[in-house]
Scaffold this active site. Structure first.
Site, short mmCIF file in Angstrom:
data_model
loop_
_atom_site.label_atom_id
_atom_site.label_comp_id
_atom_site.label_asym_id
_atom_site.label_seq_id
_atom_site.Cartn_x
_atom_site.Cartn_y
_atom_site.Cartn_z
N ASN A 90 0.87 -1.18 0.00
CA ASN A 90 0.00 0.00 0.00
C ASN A 90 0.90 1.23 0.00
O ASN A 90 1.44 1.61 1.03
CB ASN A 90 -0.89 -0.04 1.26
CG ASN A 90 -1.84 1.15 1.34
OD1 ASN A 90 -1.88 1.98 0.45
ND2 ASN A 90 -2.59 1.20 2.42
N ARG B 115 -2.53 -2.00 -3.49
CA ARG B 115 -3.71 -1.20 -3.24
C ARG B 115 -3.62 0.05 -4.13
O ARG B 115 -2.65 0.80 -4.06
CB ARG B 115 -3.76 -0.79 -1.76
CG ARG B 115 -5.01 -0.03 -1.41
CD ARG B 115 -4.71 1.34 -0.89
NE ARG B 115 -5.94 2.01 -0.48
CZ ARG B 115 -5.98 2.95 0.45
NH1 ARG B 115 -4.90 3.31 1.08
NH2 ARG B 115 -7.12 3.55 0.72
N ASP C 161 -9.75 0.84 -4.50
CA ASP C 161 -10.70 1.34 -3.50
C ASP C 161 -12.06 1.65 -4.10
O ASP C 161 -13.07 1.66 -3.41
CB ASP C 161 -10.17 2.64 -2.87
CG ASP C 161 -9.14 2.38 -1.79
OD1 ASP C 161 -8.39 1.40 -1.93
OD2 ASP C 161 -9.09 3.16 -0.83
N HIS D 161 -17.97 2.78 7.67
CA HIS D 161 -16.52 2.72 7.88
C HIS D 161 -16.13 4.03 8.55
O HIS D 161 -16.02 5.08 7.89
CB HIS D 161 -15.81 2.55 6.53
CG HIS D 161 -14.32 2.53 6.63
ND1 HIS D 161 -13.57 1.39 6.50
CD2 HIS D 161 -13.44 3.53 6.88
CE1 HIS D 161 -12.29 1.68 6.66
NE2 HIS D 161 -12.18 2.98 6.90
N ARG E 227 -10.27 9.72 20.31
CA ARG E 227 -10.03 9.47 21.74
C ARG E 227 -9.78 10.78 22.47
O ARG E 227 -10.28 10.99 23.58
CB ARG E 227 -8.84 8.53 21.94
CG ARG E 227 -9.18 7.09 21.61
CD ARG E 227 -7.95 6.27 21.39
NE ARG E 227 -7.25 6.70 20.18
CZ ARG E 227 -6.35 5.98 19.54
NH1 ARG E 227 -6.01 4.80 20.00
NH2 ARG E 227 -5.77 6.42 18.45
N GLY F 104 -11.45 2.35 12.90
CA GLY F 104 -11.00 2.78 14.24
C GLY F 104 -12.10 3.23 15.18
O GLY F 104 -12.21 2.74 16.30
P1 ADP Z 1 -7.61 5.75 9.15
O1 ADP Z 1 -7.30 4.38 8.63
O2 ADP Z 1 -8.61 6.52 8.34
O3 ADP Z 1 -6.40 6.56 9.52
P2 ADP Z 1 -8.55 4.32 11.52
O4 ADP Z 1 -9.57 3.37 10.99
O5 ADP Z 1 -7.24 3.79 11.95
O6 ADP Z 1 -8.37 5.56 10.54
O7 ADP Z 1 -9.22 5.08 12.77
C1 ADP Z 1 -8.57 6.07 13.46
C2 ADP Z 1 -9.56 6.70 14.43
O8 ADP Z 1 -10.04 5.70 15.35
C3 ADP Z 1 -8.94 7.81 15.28
O9 ADP Z 1 -9.81 8.93 15.32
C4 ADP Z 1 -8.87 7.17 16.66
O10 ADP Z 1 -8.99 8.11 17.69
C5 ADP Z 1 -10.09 6.27 16.63
N1 ADP Z 1 -10.03 5.27 17.71
C6 ADP Z 1 -9.16 4.26 17.86
N2 ADP Z 1 -9.40 3.61 19.04
C7 ADP Z 1 -10.43 4.25 19.64
C8 ADP Z 1 -11.14 4.08 20.87
N3 ADP Z 1 -10.82 3.12 21.74
N4 ADP Z 1 -12.16 4.93 21.13
C9 ADP Z 1 -12.48 5.93 20.29
N5 ADP Z 1 -11.86 6.14 19.09
C10 ADP Z 1 -10.84 5.32 18.79
#
Ligand code: ADP
Length: 376
Positions: A7, A91, A148, A208, A285, A331
């Site tokens: 990727n 990807r 994608d 998502h 978070r 996330g």
């Molecule tokens: P991307 O791939 O678009 O960068 P992710 O799918 O990795 O994003 O998601 C990242 C997001 O998930 C961030 O905003 C992070 O704060 C949130 N996140 C991860 N763990 C938690 C949690 N335990 N509670 C709330 N939000 C979370």
């Protein structure tokens, strides 16, 4: 079969080496700050050993060469030779209208990815560099492009067309393409499998919710609509992206701030969304912690995010004429019980009920609705 999955981003290159028979991940890693040789590094895990090497990575070729070297050299290298890699999966973010499924890469495919590069210059450029680097390092190795946009190619024209002069669509292919397709496809199929029902019989809305976020309506296994557009800027409120707004905002801000349209787009992509509204962070978070401390703008950003998800769920529910399954992933979708609960606030009146105890769990696929909920 050993598959190397690549990727390539504008300044990063993530990869995994997967044994498809055992589904074991033999190596996983990230080359970061590619193009800035002084600060670039290669971080990887092989088995339970994590390593971070400071290595000059002037370009994507250097990154691929470094990754391949790691896979075959050293005491705990997972492979003895590159011949043990059977194929490479790349990807690719934007496949335009050319690709509705994953495709064996040849010169014709690369040419098409090059043609649609204009629609996603930040993403497709690195994708092509990643392909070329692998071709140079492993000539003749079968490679597959995974797009994608491909899953969203089943959208009907009434969903993907923008109501702008038709000539602009004909001239520049301006339309909705949608992104995160690999995720929406996977979670819709996995949800059907999890519930033990044929996907052909299901109307599914997949959310998502990560830093980038999108929702899709999946009817009978096919995407009928999704929230991202020509670019990933459209749709939901995201970590740093504004999502759907009145396009007139662009010229208004450009004129009043004395900046170009490109500069406004940069603000809308990188300084807006949760970060822009809260003024704190794009990390959910951090927003949840700030809310607990009574920060009003964090609360506003959080509520706006939840409300935008709710709106798109309603949209695809109406477009599909119903909804059997609602899926949360990525996330925020996987980890934040309070965000899921806020998105679903008010849905009880429509017969959709979540079980707070199940909703509080995470880390595995789980049904969070009550047995009598009309939507799973
Ligand atoms: P991307 O791939 O678009 O960068 P992710 O799918 O990795 O994003 O998601 C990242 C997001 O998930 C961030 O905003 C992070 O704060 C949130 N996140 C991860 N763990 C938690 C949690 N335990 N509670 C709330 N939000 C979370």
């Amino acid at each position: 079969m050993n598959i190397l999955v690549v990727n390539a981003g504008s300044s990063s290159l993530k990869y995994q080496l997967i044994d498809t028979e055992t589904e074991n991940v033999l190596a996983v890693g990230l080359c970061d700050s590619v193009g800035s040789p002084d600060s670039s590094f290669h971080k990887y895990e092989i088995g339970d050993q994590e390593t971070k090497d400071q290595v000059p990575l002037p370009d994507h070729q250097a990154a691929i060469d470094e990754v391949l070297k790691t896979l075959v050299e050293g005491d705990n290298a997972p492979l003895e030779s590159l011949d043990q890699i059977d194929a490479v999966g790349h990807r690719i973010v934007q496949g335009g209208a050319y690709f509705s499924e994953s495709t064996l890469i040849d010169e014709d495919v690369i040419e098409k990815v090059e043609i649609v590069k204009e629609l996603a210059p930040l993403h497709n450029g690195p994708g092509i560099l990643g392909i070329r680097a692998c071709q140079n390092a492993m000539p003749g190795k079968p490679m597959v492009g995974v797009f994608d946009t491909a899953f969203h190619q089943t959208m009907p024209a009434k969903a993907y067309m923008y109501a702008i002069p038709y000539e602009l669509y004909e001239k520049y292919s301006i339309r909705k393409y949608g992104f995160h397709g690999t995720s929406h496809r996977y979670v819709s199929q996995r949800a059907a499998e999890f519930l033990g029902k044929p996907i052909e019989d299901l109307k599914i809305v997949t959310c998502h919710l990560g830093n980038g976020a999108s929702v899709a309506g999946v009817k009978g296994g096919k995407c009928i609509d999704t929230s991202m557009g020509l670019t990933p800027l459209d749709g939901l409120v995201m970590g740093t992206r504004c999502g759907a707004i009145d396009p007139a905002v662009v010229t208004f801000v450009a004129q009043h701030e004395g900046i170009s349209a490109d500069e406004v787009l940069n603000i809308l992509n990188k300084k807006s969304g949760i970060l822009g509204v809260s003024g704190i962070s794009n990390d959910m978070r951090a927003i949840e912690s700030a809310m607990e401390e009574g920060n009003e703008r964090a609360k506003l950003a959080y509520e706006m995010f939840a409300n935008s998800v709710k709106k798109y769920i309603g949209e695809y529910w109406a477009e599909m004429g119903g909804m059997d399954v609602l899926v949360f992933t990525a996330g925020v979708g996987e980890n934040s019980a309070s965000m899921r609960a806020m998105v679903m606030e008010g849905f009880e009146d429509l017969g959709i009920k979540i079980d707070p105890e199940q909703n509080s769990k995470r880390g595995f696929d789980n049904e969070i609705s009550t047995p009598d909920s009309t939507v799973k």
